[in-house]
Design a protein around this motif. Structure first.
Motif, PDB file in Angstrom:
ATOM      1  N   ALA A 329      51.607  94.447 -20.445  1.00 11.05           N
ATOM      2  CA  ALA A 329      51.323  93.010 -20.326  1.00 11.05           C
ATOM      3  C   ALA A 329      49.870  92.773 -19.970  1.00 11.05           C
ATOM      4  CB  ALA A 329      52.236  92.387 -19.270  1.00 11.05           C
ATOM      5  N   ASN A 333      47.108  90.835 -22.337  1.00  8.40           N
ATOM      6  CA  ASN A 333      46.432  89.646 -21.823  1.00  8.40           C
ATOM      7  C   ASN A 333      44.930  89.836 -21.715  1.00  8.40           C
ATOM      8  OD1 ASN A 333      48.406  87.492 -21.213  1.00  8.40           O
ATOM      9  ND2 ASN A 333      49.366  89.071 -19.986  1.00  8.40           N
ATOM     10  N   SER A 343      54.894  85.418 -23.556  1.00 16.21           N
ATOM     11  CA  SER A 343      55.057  86.615 -22.739  1.00 16.21           C
ATOM     12  C   SER A 343      56.501  86.804 -22.297  1.00 16.21           C
ATOM     13  CB  SER A 343      54.143  86.535 -21.512  1.00 16.21           C
ATOM     14  OG  SER A 343      54.326  87.649 -20.667  1.00 16.21           O
ATOM     15  N   PHE A 347      58.838  90.010 -23.827  1.00 14.07           N
ATOM     16  CA  PHE A 347      59.361  91.098 -22.997  1.00 14.07           C
ATOM     17  C   PHE A 347      60.879  91.032 -22.853  1.00 14.07           C
ATOM     18  CE2 PHE A 347      54.889  91.354 -21.793  1.00 14.07           C
ATOM     19  CZ  PHE A 347      54.708  92.727 -21.867  1.00 14.07           C
TER      20      PHE A 347
END
Length: 505
Positions: A329, A333, A343, A347
């Motif tokens: 992540a 980002n 996001s 996930f």
């Protein structure tokens, strides 16, 4: 304004130094304590799973300690009794954490369970299995408060930009505690300490943690005596607007404003979606963890129940992949900041659809098939589920940080009822444990739940705070009936905000 690299958000950002908390601050100490607390809670939860083997077959471990003549039916009652109590206190736990502070509900949840763990050998000696069953159910009652308390706690301490990361760090403690307990319990039972020490040691560690937690934790940043002004300002101003502490309120107006909006909550499509996706996830996850050992033993001839390291492997994979997904992540980002909803849904898709594929693959492994492939698929299926910590598992705090604990209590209560139903359904489907075709149906059903659960989250899931999250006390606008809370108005664009937006005004 200063320009520097924030190691927690990834990439370079312009951040107001006066409002940026330290890279390692009090909030990280609080999360580390929560990590340890969850690790201990899960160790206390699973200690009987290993100890019961030694308690009923002393020749397999240390013959110097008591042995109990408990058949498989009694064992199943003892192992499931924890969840009888666990389901009951989920919603009350969230409510109590909301009103009196998560510090205390978390504390008593672990402390009571730890004290009862120490009493387990005595209860077995004087009351046999009925007294142990009552004790385990009581432990479940005490632990039912822990997850709602954790969500309430993190909703106050985790800045919006670090929320998924800190939630994942904390909840990875549950897998860490499980791995440690499964690894060491067999050795303890075989040593001169004997199986009673499994309960004594885990209980003592829980009591010691409770003392540390009591002295060094606070329900909210405002209540912590050591937090810096800069870090406090960063936590309270970053991302979504935060409310003051629930604990220690003195104003009747504030109390009225923060009452749980039950009707609005249960008619909120994003929250109803969250209940469904949490339940679907638990169906697949607990089918894996409770039934796969039986499948491997009867179809492939591998008994992992009596193999501590092999039993711990899926949990170890989930623990390690929690950190792997956090790193992923951050990398994503740093290159191109994702929208928050992207996001969460990305996930969650990894966390539910990868296990779905693994389950389908397991269904095609017949008797005499590859044991290594089956173990690999099982490990992938459980490990990949860690991605949901950055998806639906943190979504409670996205939707309503003010009531995150209560919401977690509700969704976890329903999801744990599903966890009880799922193995019972397997028993109806699998009438011949050596028939691969029947197990294939089980895997297909679980894969279906994973698929539909995440599909609902992709379509109906939201990440912006709901209007019922905010107290209707401060309003904007002048026309009667046309005002809305200023907090809700300020955050109306949160759904499309970048995940790592800065705290600068």
């Amino acid at each position: 304004m200063v320009f520097f690299c924030d190691c927690f958000n990834g990439g370079y950002q312009q951040i107001d130094a006066a409002r940026q908390g330290s890279r390692l601050g009090v909030r990280h100490l609080q999360c580390f304590l929560a990590f340890c607390g969850l690790a201990i809670a899960y160790a206390l939860r699973v200690n009987l799973s290993v100890a019961i083997v030694a308690m009923t077959d002393r020749n397999g471990t240390n013959p110097a300690f008591e042995e109990y003549d408990w058949d498989e039916s009694v064992k199943s009652y003892l192992l499931s009794s924890f969840f009888w109590g666990y389901v009951v206190t989920q919603v009350p736990g969230g409510y109590l954490a909301h009103h009196y502070g998560a510090k205390y509900t978390f504390l008593f949840g672990v402390l009571i369970c730890s004290c009862l763990a120490i009493l387990t050998p005595v209860c077995a000696r004087i009351g046999d299995w009925p007294l142990v069953l009552a004790l385990r159910a009581t432990q479940g009652l005490s632990q039912g408060m822990i997850f709602p308390s954790t969500h309430t706690f993190l909703s106050k301490w985790a800045p919006a930009e670090e929320r998924a990361r800190l939630v994942s760090y904390c909840y990875s403690g549950s897998q860490f505690g499980t791995v440690v307990m499964l690894f060491v319990s067999g050795y303890i039972a075989s040593s001169w300490l004997g199986w009673p020490s499994i309960f004594y040691l885990s209980g003592i560690v829980g009591i010691l943690w409770s003392c540390v937690w009591f002295y060094y934790s606070s329900s909210t940043p405002n209540e912590h005596p050591s937090i810096s002004v800069a870090e406090l300002r960063y936590i309270e101003s970053s991302g979504q607007t935060r409310r003051p502490s629930d604990a220690g309120r003195t104003s009747d107006v504030q109390t009225q404003a923060h009452k749980v909006p039950w009707a609005k909550m249960f008619t909120s499509p994003p929250f109803l979606t969250l209940i469904f996706v949490h339940s679907a996830n638990n169906w697949g996850f607990w089918t894996l963890l409770t039934e796969i050992p039986t499948y491997l033993k009867n179809i492939l001839g591998v008994d992992i129940r009596n193999n501590g390291p092999l039993s711990a492997l899926p949990y170890l994979a989930m623990c390690l992949l929690s950190y792997g997904f956090i790193f992923l992540a951050d990398v994503l980002n740093a290159r191109n900041p994702m929208r928050l909803w992207v996001s969460r849904k990305l996930f969650n898709t990894i966390g539910q659809w990868v296990p779905m594929v693994a389950l389908i693959g397991l269904g095609y492994i017949n008797a005499g098939g590859s044991v290594k492939l089956a173990i690999a698929l099982l490990t992938i299926a459980v490990g990949a589920n860690a991605a949901t910590y950055l998806g639906s598992q943190v979504n409670h705090i996205d939707l309503a940080p003010n009531f995150a604990g209560t919401m977690m209590g509700i969704t976890n209560c329903v999801a744990n009822v599903i966890s009880i139903i799922a193995p019972l359904t397997v028993g109806l489907i699998v009438t011949d444990e050596r028939n691969p075709a029947q197990w294939r149906i089980v895997f297909y059903v679980s894969a279906f739940f994973y698929f539909v659960g995440n599909l609902f989250f992709l379509i109906f899931g939201r990440t912006s705070p709901q209007k019922w999250n905010f107290p209707e006390t401060r309003t904007t606008g002048t026309e009667s009936g046309g005002s809305i809370t200023s907090e809700a108005q300020d955050l109306s664009d949160d759904e499309n905000a970048p995940l790592n937006r800065s705290a600068a005004p």
